[in-house]
Structure formats: structure tokens, C-alpha cells
Motif scaffolding. Structure first.
Motif, PDB file in Angstrom:
ATOM      1  N   UNK A  41       0.639  -1.099   0.116  1.00 17.27           N
ATOM      2  CA  UNK A  41      -0.101  -0.182   0.152  1.00 17.27           C
ATOM      3  C   UNK A  41       0.988   1.160   0.033  1.00 17.27           C
ATOM      4  N   UNK A  42       0.661   2.236  -0.767  1.00 13.38           N
ATOM      5  CA  UNK A  42       1.060   3.513  -0.677  1.00 13.38           C
ATOM      6  C   UNK A  42       0.033   4.465   0.049  1.00 13.38           C
ATOM      7  N   UNK A  43       0.514   5.247   1.109  1.00 16.05           N
ATOM      8  CA  UNK A  43      -0.382   6.034   1.670  1.00 16.05           C
ATOM      9  C   UNK A  43       0.329   7.688   1.421  1.00 16.05           C
ATOM     10  N   UNK A  44      -0.572   8.447   1.284  1.00 19.74           N
ATOM     11  CA  UNK A  44      -0.130   9.863   1.237  1.00 19.74           C
ATOM     12  C   UNK A  44      -0.893  10.909   2.160  1.00 19.74           C
ATOM     13  N   UNK A  45      -0.045  11.426   2.771  1.00 20.73           N
ATOM     14  CA  UNK A  45      -0.508  12.566   3.717  1.00 20.73           C
ATOM     15  C   UNK A  45       0.080  13.780   3.498  1.00 20.73           C
ATOM     16  N   UNK A  46      -0.947  14.721   3.955  1.00 25.72           N
ATOM     17  CA  UNK A  46      -0.757  16.200   3.590  1.00 25.72           C
ATOM     18  C   UNK A  46       0.365  16.791   4.307  1.00 25.72           C
ATOM     19  N   UNK A  47       0.591  18.075   4.469  1.00 21.08           N
ATOM     20  CA  UNK A  47       1.818  18.331   5.350  1.00 21.08           C
ATOM     21  C   UNK A  47       1.378  18.633   6.905  1.00 21.08           C
ATOM     22  N   UNK A  48       0.119  18.414   6.958  1.00 22.95           N
ATOM     23  CA  UNK A  48      -0.610  18.464   8.477  1.00 22.95           C
ATOM     24  C   UNK A  48      -0.700  17.037   8.985  1.00 22.95           C
ATOM     25  N   UNK A  49      -0.016  16.018   8.192  1.00 23.37           N
ATOM     26  CA  UNK A  49      -0.115  14.524   8.421  1.00 23.37           C
ATOM     27  C   UNK A  49      -1.606  14.066   8.562  1.00 23.37           C
ATOM     28  N   UNK A  50      -2.355  14.444   7.665  1.00 22.92           N
ATOM     29  CA  UNK A  50      -3.713  13.930   7.386  1.00 22.92           C
ATOM     30  C   UNK A  50      -3.766  13.036   6.097  1.00 22.92           C
ATOM     31  N   UNK A  51      -4.073  11.873   6.285  1.00 20.43           N
ATOM     32  CA  UNK A  51      -4.071  10.851   5.293  1.00 20.43           C
ATOM     33  C   UNK A  51      -5.067  11.662   3.962  1.00 20.43           C
ATOM     34  N   UNK A  52      -4.775  11.696   2.884  1.00 23.47           N
ATOM     35  CA  UNK A  52      -5.136  12.290   1.798  1.00 23.47           C
ATOM     36  C   UNK A  52      -5.473  11.109   0.634  1.00 23.47           C
ATOM     37  N   UNK A  53      -4.679  10.016   0.632  1.00 24.59           N
ATOM     38  CA  UNK A  53      -4.958   8.919  -0.445  1.00 24.59           C
ATOM     39  C   UNK A  53      -4.328   7.810  -0.129  1.00 24.59           C
ATOM     40  N   UNK A  54      -4.934   6.512  -0.621  1.00 22.90           N
ATOM     41  CA  UNK A  54      -4.466   5.412  -0.440  1.00 22.90           C
ATOM     42  C   UNK A  54      -4.421   4.450  -1.712  1.00 22.90           C
TER      43      UNK A  54
END
Length: 55
Positions: A41-54
Motif C-alpha cells: 500500500x502507498x499512503x499519502x499524507x498532507x503537510x498536516x499529517x492527514x491521510x489524503x490518498x491510499x
């Protein structure tokens, strides 16, 4: 992956949601963190460490 390179907020998220998985790779740019787990899995977090994409 050295644990020291992973921001604490991301480590907490992974511990709560993906226990038992390890970080294979992490990429950082000025707005996002992309974390690849050993399960593929690839998880993407924004600069506020909130998950934005899997992926």
C-alpha cells in the motif's frame, strides 16, 4: 527504514491502522509525505499529517 525519519503523527496513524506493517519507503516533498508499506500500500499524507490518498 529508520524510524527516526518518520514523523510521529504518521507513526501513530500506522500503529493504529496498520499494526504489523513496516514502512518500506517514505518520500517527502514540501506538501506531502508518501509512505510505502511492506504490504504494497502507498499512503499519502498532507503537510498536516492527514491521510489524503491510499493506493
Amino acid at each position: 527504514m529508520p524510524v527516526l525519519l518518520i514523523p510521529q503523527a504518521i507513526k501513530n496513524y500506522l500503529k493504529d491502522n496498520y499494526a504489523g506493517q513496516s514502512v518500506k519507503k517514505i518520500e517527502m516533498n514540501k506538501n506531502e509525505y508518501e509512505v510505502e508499506l511492506t504490504n504494497g500500500l502507498d499512503l499519502t499524507f498532507n503537510k498536516h499529517f492527514q491521510l489524503i490518498d491510499i493506493d
